[in-house]
Design a protein around this motif. Structure first.
Motif, short mmCIF file in Angstrom:
data_model
loop_
_atom_site.label_atom_id
_atom_site.label_comp_id
_atom_site.label_asym_id
_atom_site.label_seq_id
_atom_site.Cartn_x
_atom_site.Cartn_y
_atom_site.Cartn_z
N GLU A 108 -2.74 -8.09 13.84
CA GLU A 108 -3.56 -7.71 12.68
C GLU A 108 -2.86 -6.61 11.87
O GLU A 108 -2.82 -6.65 10.64
CB GLU A 108 -4.92 -7.20 13.19
CG GLU A 108 -5.95 -6.93 12.13
CD GLU A 108 -6.49 -8.19 11.46
OE1 GLU A 108 -6.28 -9.31 11.95
OE2 GLU A 108 -7.13 -8.02 10.40
N ALA A 109 -2.30 -5.63 12.56
CA ALA A 109 -1.63 -4.52 11.86
C ALA A 109 -0.38 -5.04 11.14
O ALA A 109 -0.09 -4.63 10.00
CB ALA A 109 -1.26 -3.43 12.86
N GLN A 110 0.34 -5.95 11.79
CA GLN A 110 1.53 -6.54 11.15
C GLN A 110 1.13 -7.25 9.86
O GLN A 110 1.77 -7.08 8.81
CB GLN A 110 2.16 -7.53 12.15
CG GLN A 110 3.52 -8.06 11.74
CD GLN A 110 4.58 -6.96 11.79
OE1 GLN A 110 4.84 -6.40 12.85
NE2 GLN A 110 5.16 -6.65 10.64
N MET A 111 0.04 -8.01 9.96
CA MET A 111 -0.44 -8.76 8.79
C MET A 111 -0.86 -7.78 7.67
O MET A 111 -0.55 -7.99 6.50
CB MET A 111 -1.64 -9.60 9.22
CG MET A 111 -1.96 -10.75 8.33
SD MET A 111 -3.36 -11.62 9.05
CE MET A 111 -4.69 -10.45 8.75
N ASN A 112 -1.51 -6.70 8.06
CA ASN A 112 -1.95 -5.73 7.05
C ASN A 112 -0.77 -5.01 6.39
O ASN A 112 -0.82 -4.71 5.20
CB ASN A 112 -2.92 -4.72 7.69
CG ASN A 112 -4.27 -5.34 7.92
OD1 ASN A 112 -4.74 -6.14 7.10
ND2 ASN A 112 -4.91 -5.02 9.03
N ALA A 113 0.29 -4.78 7.16
CA ALA A 113 1.49 -4.16 6.57
C ALA A 113 2.09 -5.12 5.54
O ALA A 113 2.49 -4.70 4.44
CB ALA A 113 2.49 -3.83 7.67
N GLU A 114 2.14 -6.41 5.89
CA GLU A 114 2.72 -7.40 4.96
C GLU A 114 1.87 -7.51 3.71
O GLU A 114 2.38 -7.49 2.59
CB GLU A 114 2.86 -8.76 5.66
CG GLU A 114 4.07 -8.78 6.58
CD GLU A 114 4.01 -9.84 7.66
OE1 GLU A 114 3.27 -10.83 7.49
OE2 GLU A 114 4.68 -9.64 8.70
N LYS A 115 0.54 -7.55 3.89
CA LYS A 115 -0.37 -7.66 2.73
C LYS A 115 -0.18 -6.49 1.78
O LYS A 115 -0.33 -6.60 0.58
CB LYS A 115 -1.82 -7.63 3.21
CG LYS A 115 -2.39 -8.97 3.58
CD LYS A 115 -3.90 -8.78 3.74
CE LYS A 115 -4.51 -9.88 4.56
NZ LYS A 115 -5.80 -9.51 5.12
N ASN A 116 0.10 -5.32 2.36
CA ASN A 116 0.25 -4.10 1.55
C ASN A 116 1.69 -3.84 1.13
O ASN A 116 1.98 -2.78 0.55
CB ASN A 116 -0.26 -2.89 2.35
CG ASN A 116 -1.78 -2.77 2.33
OD1 ASN A 116 -2.38 -2.65 1.27
ND2 ASN A 116 -2.40 -2.81 3.49
N ASN A 117 2.58 -4.81 1.43
CA ASN A 117 4.01 -4.66 1.08
C ASN A 117 4.61 -3.37 1.62
O ASN A 117 5.38 -2.70 0.93
CB ASN A 117 4.21 -4.68 -0.44
CG ASN A 117 4.02 -6.06 -0.97
OD1 ASN A 117 4.45 -7.03 -0.35
ND2 ASN A 117 3.35 -6.16 -2.12
N LEU A 118 4.24 -3.01 2.83
CA LEU A 118 4.76 -1.78 3.42
C LEU A 118 5.89 -2.15 4.38
O LEU A 118 5.66 -2.48 5.55
CB LEU A 118 3.64 -1.02 4.13
CG LEU A 118 2.59 -0.41 3.20
CD1 LEU A 118 1.34 0.01 3.96
CD2 LEU A 118 3.17 0.80 2.45
N GLU A 172 2.23 4.76 3.60
CA GLU A 172 2.19 5.05 2.16
C GLU A 172 2.68 6.50 1.92
O GLU A 172 3.47 6.77 1.02
CB GLU A 172 0.76 4.87 1.66
CG GLU A 172 0.62 5.06 0.17
CD GLU A 172 -0.84 5.03 -0.28
OE1 GLU A 172 -1.72 5.44 0.49
OE2 GLU A 172 -1.07 4.60 -1.41
N LEU A 173 2.20 7.42 2.75
CA LEU A 173 2.51 8.85 2.52
C LEU A 173 3.97 9.19 2.83
O LEU A 173 4.55 10.06 2.18
CB LEU A 173 1.57 9.74 3.35
CG LEU A 173 0.10 9.71 2.92
CD1 LEU A 173 -0.76 10.47 3.93
CD2 LEU A 173 -0.07 10.31 1.53
N VAL A 174 4.57 8.54 3.84
CA VAL A 174 5.96 8.88 4.16
C VAL A 174 6.94 8.13 3.25
O VAL A 174 8.12 8.49 3.19
CB VAL A 174 6.32 8.67 5.66
CG1 VAL A 174 5.44 9.53 6.54
CG2 VAL A 174 6.24 7.20 6.05
#
Ligand code: SAM
Length: 247
Positions: free
Chosen positions: A107-117, A87-89
């Protein structure tokens, strides 16, 4: 040394499953943690994933990370700090998470997708040998991971290699107030709980200095922000900062 890397992987795979199926408070080790580590609420759009870290890093990351930077998170876990970094970069920057546990990477991949990052990349690798180019990161972050490494010098050498000249390492870690006994160091549960592998400030500084880092300093957790504090085991959390000198 009786600790094996697959024991650490299994431990964190199981820890993730437990956290996901219970309301247990996040952070490094519920066995050894003496204070609540629920993060303060933020204005951020990012839904912060479960944390296994030793310190709530957002305030520090707010100070150091700028739009367009490349950040590498060693032992990114479920992506707590990785999402904050992404988010910050911003969209012109990159947030690269490295972890050797399959379930954490997923899990991290899924969280990135959920957050549209879309600026998040996950790399499954051991932090002692990272398949990323030299001089590629503005900042390398890590939260409660390097204490788990069996050979810390090898890991800090990798950090040095990955950083651009002038780049900064921000390592939230568990720090011992005195050298730990062999009994503590060789206990697999204590090692996997981020205790057994903790070094003293002097030991961390000696390794970093020998590698060539400069501006090495340690900020021990304050009463209000310590998230990992086990005085009976002589360890508490802190942040180790070090800079790769400009060429
Ligand atoms: C205590 S958790 C911290 C996770 C994350 N940094 C956080 O703050 O939530 C440790 C993580 O480091 C990973 N890890 C431990 N040793 C590692 C190694 N040698 N190479 C890569 N990942 C490692 C584990 O799989 C786990 O995801």
């Amino acid at each position: 040394m009786k600790i094996q890397e697959h024991t650490i992987q299994e431990s964190y795979s199981n820890a993730l499953k437990r956290k996901k199926s219970s309301s247990e408070s996040p952070c490094c080790s519920s066995q050894t943690q003496s204070q609540s580590c629920c993060p303060p609420s933020t204005q951020s759009e990012v839904k912060e994933p479960v944390s296994f870290g030793c310190i709530y890093l957002r305030p520090i990351l707010n100070d150091y990370l700028k739009q367009g930077m490349t950040v590498i998170d060693l032992g990114s876990g479920a992506g707590h700090d990785l999402m904050i970094a992404a988010e910050l970069v911003g969209p012109n920057g990159k947030a690269i998470g490295v972890d050797f546990t399959d379930d954490m990477i997923k899990e991290a991949q899924m969280n990135a997708e959920k957050n549209n990052l879309s600026n998040v990349t996950l790399v499954k690798a051991n932090i002692k040998d990272i398949p990323l180019p030299n001089n590629s990161a503005d900042v390398v972050i890590s939260n409660c991971v390097i204490n788990l490494a069996l050979d810390k010098t090898q890991v800090f050498n990798e950090v040095f290699r990955l950083l651009k000249p002038g780049g900064i390492m921000i390592d939230a870690d568990v720090i011992a107030s005195k050298p730990l006994s062999r009994e503590i160091r060789e206990n697999p549960n204590l090692w996997c709980s981020c205790v057994g592998g903790a070094l003293t400030i002097a030991e961390y500084k000696e390794i970093l200095n020998d590698i060539g880092f400069t501006n090495i300093h340690v900020k021990l957790g304050e009463k209000e922000d310590v998230q990992f504090d086990a005085p009976e085991l002589a360890v508490k959390s802190g942040i180790i900062f070090a800079t790769k000198p400009d060429e």
